[in-house]
Scaffold this motif. Sequence first.
Motif, mmCIF file in Angstrom:
data_model
loop_
_atom_site.group_PDB
_atom_site.id
_atom_site.type_symbol
_atom_site.label_atom_id
_atom_site.label_comp_id
_atom_site.label_asym_id
_atom_site.label_seq_id
_atom_site.Cartn_x
_atom_site.Cartn_y
_atom_site.Cartn_z
ATOM 1 N N ASP A 1 0.825 -1.213 0.000
ATOM 2 C CA ASP A 1 0.000 0.000 0.000
ATOM 3 C C ASP A 1 0.859 1.264 0.000
ATOM 4 O O ASP A 1 0.566 2.221 -0.728
ATOM 5 N N GLN A 2 1.922 1.265 0.806
ATOM 6 C CA GLN A 2 2.808 2.438 0.860
ATOM 7 C C GLN A 2 3.524 2.654 -0.470
ATOM 8 O O GLN A 2 3.668 3.789 -0.934
ATOM 9 N N PHE B 1 1.152 4.100 -2.990
ATOM 10 C CA PHE B 1 0.896 5.507 -2.687
ATOM 11 C C PHE B 1 2.064 6.385 -3.169
ATOM 12 O O PHE B 1 1.854 7.442 -3.752
ATOM 13 N N ASP C 1 -6.570 12.746 -9.196
ATOM 14 C CA ASP C 1 -6.376 11.461 -8.523
ATOM 15 C C ASP C 1 -7.068 10.343 -9.303
ATOM 16 O O ASP C 1 -6.534 9.248 -9.441
ATOM 17 N N ILE D 1 -7.534 0.943 -6.911
ATOM 18 C CA ILE D 1 -7.513 1.848 -5.760
ATOM 19 C C ILE D 1 -8.831 2.593 -5.684
ATOM 20 O O ILE D 1 -9.337 3.119 -6.684
ATOM 21 N N THR E 1 -10.963 6.511 -0.642
ATOM 22 C CA THR E 1 -10.072 6.172 0.474
ATOM 23 C C THR E 1 -8.742 6.903 0.379
ATOM 24 O O THR E 1 -8.245 7.443 1.362
ATOM 25 N N TYR E 2 -8.147 6.912 -0.813
ATOM 26 C CA TYR E 2 -6.818 7.510 -1.004
ATOM 27 C C TYR E 2 -6.925 8.925 -1.563
ATOM 28 O O TYR E 2 -7.688 9.173 -2.491
ATOM 29 N N LYS E 3 -6.149 9.826 -1.007
ATOM 30 C CA LYS E 3 -6.037 11.192 -1.524
ATOM 31 C C LYS E 3 -4.556 11.470 -1.765
ATOM 32 O O LYS E 3 -3.729 11.304 -0.864
ATOM 33 N N LEU E 4 -4.244 11.857 -2.983
ATOM 34 C CA LEU E 4 -2.853 12.136 -3.337
ATOM 35 C C LEU E 4 -2.499 13.587 -3.027
ATOM 36 O O LEU E 4 -3.379 14.429 -2.847
#
Length: 196
Positions: A130-131, A134, A154, A171, A175-178
């Motif tokens: 996951d890291q 990202f 994104d 993804i 959930t994910y924000k860049l």
Amino acid sequence: MIKYNTQETPLSMREYGRNIQKLIEHCVKIENREERTKCAYAIAEVMEGLLPEVNGEKADMRKVWNHIYMMSDYKLDIDYPCEVLDKQESNPRPHSIPYSVKSDSFRCYGSNIIKMIKEVSKMEAGVEKDQTIFLVANQMKKLLVSVNTDSATDKRVFKDIKDISGGKINIDTETYKLNEYIGIAPQNEGKKKKKK
């Protein structure tokens, strides 16, 4: 009447000059094979003196013999002391270079990012994967901003990651924000003001 160089046949190897060229042409015309071979060996000794790299105790005369054969237009038939290259070997046709067919839609990311996504898609699920995703996604967004700020979203980055990985990395955009990146406008390189 004087015969000018422009009226002569063009030299095949200019570094040896016209006299060596004429000697080789004369050598080709000698009918007796033994005499022709002796003549060629005498020419080779003269040519050896003109090439400092073949002089010395362990002189490699293959270069000289190849040049003699080339200058005779590959017609000199003698007993060569080494193997000489024929016309096709001395002027080989270069191999065609195949053009790689790559997708233009991901060209802005570069081949290293694409390789990284393919490697990450092989990793086992977990925090490390996951890291890494990202970090790669943020780098992709930064690259997109440098090319076109309007398309650097994104959603676009996550869709590209999914496409490049063949659907293995999916993804969630909620959930994910860049990170946000600001595009730098190119500087105007107009005329410089003259100093008074």
